[in-house]
Structure formats: C-alpha cells, structure tokens
Design a protein around this motif. Structure first.
Motif, mmCIF file in Angstrom:
data_model
loop_
_atom_site.group_PDB
_atom_site.id
_atom_site.type_symbol
_atom_site.label_atom_id
_atom_site.label_comp_id
_atom_site.label_asym_id
_atom_site.label_seq_id
_atom_site.Cartn_x
_atom_site.Cartn_y
_atom_site.Cartn_z
ATOM 1 N N ARG A 27 0.847 -1.198 0.000
ATOM 2 C CA ARG A 27 0.000 0.000 0.000
ATOM 3 C C ARG A 27 0.878 1.243 0.000
ATOM 4 O O ARG A 27 1.834 1.348 0.765
ATOM 5 N N TYR A 32 -3.401 3.837 -2.497
ATOM 6 C CA TYR A 32 -3.472 2.841 -3.560
ATOM 7 C C TYR A 32 -2.390 1.780 -3.382
ATOM 8 O O TYR A 32 -1.383 2.005 -2.704
ATOM 9 N N HIS A 33 -2.610 0.636 -4.014
ATOM 10 C CA HIS A 33 -1.651 -0.462 -3.988
ATOM 11 C C HIS A 33 -1.028 -0.638 -5.370
ATOM 12 O O HIS A 33 -1.666 -0.387 -6.385
ATOM 13 N N ALA A 144 -8.714 3.515 -11.308
ATOM 14 C CA ALA A 144 -7.699 2.626 -11.859
ATOM 15 C C ALA A 144 -8.238 1.711 -12.948
ATOM 16 O O ALA A 144 -7.507 1.326 -13.866
ATOM 17 N N ARG A 160 -1.306 1.394 -10.691
ATOM 18 C CA ARG A 160 -2.558 1.170 -9.967
ATOM 19 C C ARG A 160 -3.495 0.267 -10.772
ATOM 20 O O ARG A 160 -4.641 0.063 -10.380
ATOM 21 N N TYR A 190 -9.398 -4.340 0.186
ATOM 22 C CA TYR A 190 -7.971 -4.028 0.196
ATOM 23 C C TYR A 190 -7.478 -3.818 1.632
ATOM 24 O O TYR A 190 -6.375 -4.267 1.994
#
Length: 310
Positions: A27, A32-33, A144, A160, A190
């Motif tokens: 993360r 966002y990851h 994304a 993303r 998430y």
C-alpha cells in the motif's frame, strides 16, 4: 473505443471485466496499492445514453440491483462528464441514462465501465474530439479500472492498474459468472488484505519491482487454451473477499465440482468467475449452478471496450 460526430443523443456500450490474474503489492501513501493484473473484458455490458441538457443529471435502471448506485456527484459517470466538460471548456450539460448489466459492487468494474462510456459519449455528444490518448488520461484520473474499460480486450495492468499493455489472447474464453445479492466494498477488501498480511496470513510483495504477471499466464492466453490458463489463475484479494463469506467458498467448490476448469473471485468480489473448456461446457455448468438457486450467467471474452452504438 470508437467515436462519432456531434449529435443530440449518443449511446455507448462498455463491458465489465474479469481479473484473470491479480497480484497486489504494498500500500502506498496515497492509499493505492501496486498491482500487476491481467484484465479481460467480457460480454456483460453497461449502456449509457447521453442527451443534451442545461445541467448535469443521471438516471439508473438495470437488470441488476441498482438501489445502491448514487445519483449525485459520487457517481463516477457523472464525474466523468463534468471532468470532460471542464477539460474541453464545454459550457453545455448532459443527462446520462445508465442501464446496468454488470453487478453493482461486484468486482467487475461496472462503475468504471459507466465512466468510460460517459467519456466516449460526451466526447461524441459535444464534438470535443479529444482523441484516445487524452481520454485515457482523463480515465486514469477517475479510477484505476476506467482506462481498461475504454480499451477492452485483454491487457496487462500495472501501477494502480491504469498503465495498460495489450496482451495477445487468441480465440475465445468462456466464463460462467455467479452473482451475489450482497456486494463488497473494494476499499474494505484491500484494507482487510493489508491487515491479513500484517498478521502473516497472506504474503505481501514488498518490492514493487518484483510484482509482475507470471509468464505462464501470458503464454496460456497467447495459446488460447483455457485448460492451460486454469491452473495459473490467481487473485491476491480472494482470501480477503471470502474471509467472512463462506457462501463464496462453497460456490467456488461447487462450480469446479460441476465441471468448470477453475473458479476465481473477480477483482475485489463477490462475483465469482468460472473458466470453462468451451461454450457447451459453460452452458452445462451454468444450468447446474442455476439448479442450486444461484444466479449464473454465461459470458465470453475478450470483447472490445467502450463503443458507440448505432
């Protein structure tokens, strides 16, 4: 993605998606990851009708439950229309009539498909002619998954998920989707994955540069061989999605027992996608799943992204 000249009314259709592979990295500070994913657009659609208006408004109906779809600026399609108008310095408004076929909060990118369709529809309605590259940039600002909904087909998503590279996928892949009456929140899934990883219940990719789509996934897509693709499909979000949903685990087991090659939670869930050997096998699996009382749909991929309809 296709375009048309200025018109008083525009109809655009955009597909839902399945994540054939979804690797989730660490993360970032922005929430966002990092992702390494393979999207495939499938034949389950959102239809957006754009008509000229003094202001910005939206209405939503559908073959799925739309009671939770916002009708204000929380709606991604409405935000897309406003963003395009601001970017292109358009002083007109639009009414968006959305007819949903993709499950709401189902992990198939229905809201993203709406946003992509709204961008294409408003670009055509207002005659702004921004072009695919500029629309892609706007799509990435919205979410994304929105750029992929613009382009469709099969693609690798990195960053993303919005940095796209087309992936060669030969032939047709047949899927049976099992829908759920209760949706799941993508941010919550998430967040749950992050907590599971902190407790050591799931592995994290600490180094973003090591996060990549396995070559075996891309090779199976190039070969057009569902039997080759089935054993290499994976979704890092699946443990988080099924953690409090034993019905999903049961459905996954049932679909394979009934003849699917494999099953996977689509994106953040809760929709389950079963890969089948071909159309006949998919119809057989669909019938058996329906016999258990589940809502099952037979779809195929890959299909194009957001398209203007005649």
């Amino acid at each position: 993605m296709s375009f048309a000249r200025h018109s008083d009314a525009v109809h655009v259709r955009a597909p839902g998606k399945i994540n054939v592979h979804l690797g989730v990295g660490a993360r970032h500070e922005d929430g966002y990851h990092s992702l390494a994913t393979v999207f495939q657009a499938v034949s389950l659609y959102e239809d957006v009708y754009a008509t000229a208006s003094d202001g910005f408004s939206i209405s939503v109906v559908g073959d799925v439950d739309v009671s939770e779809v916002p009708l204000d600026d929380r709606n991604l399609a409405l935000r897309a229309a406003r963003l395009l108008a601001q970017t292109a310095d358009v002083d007109q408004g639009v009414h968006l009539d959305i007819r949903k076929g993709v499950p709401v909060a189902g992990g198939m990118g229905g809201g993203s498909a709406d946003a992509a369709a709204a961008l294409v529809a408003c670009d055509a309605l207002w005659g702004t002619e921004l072009g695919s590259r500029r629309l892609h940039e706007l799509a990435a600002r919205l979410g994304a998954d929105v750029p992929f909904a613009l382009h469709g087909g099969t693609a690798i998503g990195t960053g993303r998920g919005d940095v796209l590279t087309p992936a060669l996928a030969r032939g047709r892949f047949d899927w049976v989707l099992v829908l759920s009456e209760q949706g799941l929140s993508t941010p919550e899934i998430y967040g749950r994955l992050d907590r599971m990883r902190m407790r050591g219940r799931a592995l994290a990719d600490d180094a973003t540069e090591l996060l990549e789509v396995p070559p075996a996934v891309l090779q199976a897509l190039r070969a057009g061989d569902p039997a080759e693709l089935a054993p290499v499909m994976m979704n890092d979000l699946e443990p988080a999605a099924v953690a409090d949903r034993p019905d999903l685990e049961l459905a996954l087991a049932d679909g394979v027992r009934m003849g699917a090659l494999t099953g996977i939670v689509s994106g953040s869930g809760p929709t389950i996608a079963f890969l089948c050997a071909g159309p006949e096998a998919a119809r057989a699996v669909q019938e058996e799943l329906r016999a258990t009382g589940r809502q099952a749909l037979h779809v195929h991929g890959a299909v194009p992204g957001a398209q203007l309809m005649g």
